[in-house]
Motif scaffolding. Sequence first.
Motif, PDB file in Angstrom:
ATOM      1  N   ILE A  10       0.841  -1.197   0.000  1.00 18.14           N
ATOM      2  CA  ILE A  10       0.000   0.000   0.000  1.00 18.14           C
ATOM      3  C   ILE A  10       0.877   1.248   0.000  1.00 18.14           C
ATOM      4  O   ILE A  10       0.668   2.175  -0.776  1.00 18.14           O
ATOM      5  N   SER A  11       1.874   1.286   0.896  1.00 16.33           N
ATOM      6  CA  SER A  11       2.786   2.427   0.959  1.00 16.33           C
ATOM      7  C   SER A  11       3.954   2.105   1.879  1.00 16.33           C
ATOM      8  O   SER A  11       3.984   1.073   2.543  1.00 16.33           O
ATOM      9  N   LEU A  12       4.907   3.012   1.902  1.00 21.80           N
ATOM     10  CA  LEU A  12       6.036   2.957   2.832  1.00 21.80           C
ATOM     11  C   LEU A  12       5.937   4.189   3.715  1.00 21.80           C
ATOM     12  O   LEU A  12       5.893   5.309   3.211  1.00 21.80           O
ATOM     13  N   GLN A  13       5.910   4.012   5.039  1.00 20.45           N
ATOM     14  CA  GLN A  13       5.776   5.144   5.949  1.00 20.45           C
ATOM     15  C   GLN A  13       6.740   4.981   7.123  1.00 20.45           C
ATOM     16  O   GLN A  13       6.498   4.182   8.018  1.00 20.45           O
ATOM     17  N   GLY A  14       7.820   5.718   7.090  1.00 17.51           N
ATOM     18  CA  GLY A  14       8.724   5.752   8.234  1.00 17.51           C
ATOM     19  C   GLY A  14       9.438   4.449   8.522  1.00 17.51           C
ATOM     20  O   GLY A  14       9.940   4.244   9.616  1.00 17.51           O
ATOM     21  N   GLY A  15       9.500   3.538   7.594  1.00 18.45           N
ATOM     22  CA  GLY A  15      10.218   2.284   7.812  1.00 18.45           C
ATOM     23  C   GLY A  15       9.431   1.060   7.389  1.00 18.45           C
ATOM     24  O   GLY A  15       9.775   0.388   6.421  1.00 18.45           O
ATOM     25  N   PRO A  16       8.339   0.711   8.124  1.00 17.76           N
ATOM     26  CA  PRO A  16       7.600  -0.504   7.794  1.00 17.76           C
ATOM     27  C   PRO A  16       6.960  -0.455   6.403  1.00 17.76           C
ATOM     28  O   PRO A  16       6.515   0.604   5.947  1.00 17.76           O
ATOM     29  N   THR A  17       6.933  -1.595   5.759  1.00 21.20           N
ATOM     30  CA  THR A  17       6.203  -1.739   4.506  1.00 21.20           C
ATOM     31  C   THR A  17       4.767  -2.118   4.836  1.00 21.20           C
ATOM     32  O   THR A  17       4.529  -3.035   5.618  1.00 21.20           O
ATOM     33  N   ILE A  18       3.800  -1.406   4.263  1.00 18.47           N
ATOM     34  CA  ILE A  18       2.394  -1.651   4.568  1.00 18.47           C
ATOM     35  C   ILE A  18       1.792  -2.487   3.449  1.00 18.47           C
ATOM     36  O   ILE A  18       1.727  -2.059   2.291  1.00 18.47           O
ATOM     37  N   LEU A  19       1.381  -3.699   3.797  1.00 24.02           N
ATOM     38  CA  LEU A  19       0.882  -4.660   2.816  1.00 24.02           C
ATOM     39  C   LEU A  19      -0.591  -4.957   3.065  1.00 24.02           C
ATOM     40  O   LEU A  19      -1.026  -5.064   4.209  1.00 24.02           O
ATOM     41  N   ASN A  20      -1.330  -5.089   1.991  1.00 26.78           N
ATOM     42  CA  ASN A  20      -2.730  -5.501   2.068  1.00 26.78           C
ATOM     43  C   ASN A  20      -2.826  -6.883   1.441  1.00 26.78           C
ATOM     44  O   ASN A  20      -2.543  -7.055   0.255  1.00 26.78           O
ATOM     45  N   THR A  21      -3.200  -7.877   2.253  1.00 23.33           N
ATOM     46  CA  THR A  21      -3.200  -9.256   1.763  1.00 23.33           C
ATOM     47  C   THR A  21      -4.432  -9.997   2.249  1.00 23.33           C
ATOM     48  O   THR A  21      -4.558 -10.301   3.445  1.00 23.33           O
TER      49      THR A  21
END
Length: 262
Positions: A10-21
């Motif tokens: 979904i996006s990259l915010q401040g480090g973690p990768t945000i995944l929609n699964t």
Amino acid sequence: LLDTAANGTISLQGGPTILNTNGTLRYDDDNNSSGIVAYNSIVTPKGRQYRLVLSDGTKVWLNAASSLYYPVDFTGGTRKVEVSGEAYFEVAERKDIRGKKTPFIVRINHESGNPAEVQVLGTHFNINAYDDEPDTKVTLLEGAVTVSSAALTPVLMQPGQQVKISDKIAIEKSVDLDMVVAWKNGTFNFKNADVSAVMRQAERWYDIRVEYPQDIPRDTVNGGISRDVKLSEFLDIIRYSDIRATIGNGVVEIKPAVTGKK
């Protein structure tokens, strides 16, 4: 809109990768945090649920008509999130560089009334804090949590207990855990539940309005059914007690049983 978003990043915010699964929003912490403090909110409408895995590995199930406000990445000596509505947490244990366990704090928000907090280190618990419910309920399934609110004396809970928060904190030492987390497992489960409590769940799940043209029936409801069934099938639970239920234009009218009916 996570329902229509494709699986993937979904996006990259401040480090973690945000995944929609497949119905789960996951924050994968690659341990390369940029130090940026950022927060996200996830909101579920009526009739929908969603799952999250936060950057520390904590798992959260969010019920219908609920919200969670949380940091994209946890920094500092505590982990803190805010919830409204209903959520089930499986908190991951986390330690700082000195080996000390990092607390996980859930702030419970209301449109009216005093906020409350649940503090844990690693545990499984359910929070029911809808504004239309008479009490906020915290139910512990595993581990230990401390519940506090305003100037009230904090309460330490043990597994199998439920705390009700209003103008005081009351603890119930034996509750039906299957009934409490039925929503998380995709079912409705009622045991001696009053009709208005049952229909409040229906309002949130089926996005309807419930009206009582006459008195609210005093009957209690028992039984279980999948949350995948249509509203008409759900209402069969109510009708089993001879309570009358009719549907029209998104409104369900509930009336007491016909006097003298056998």
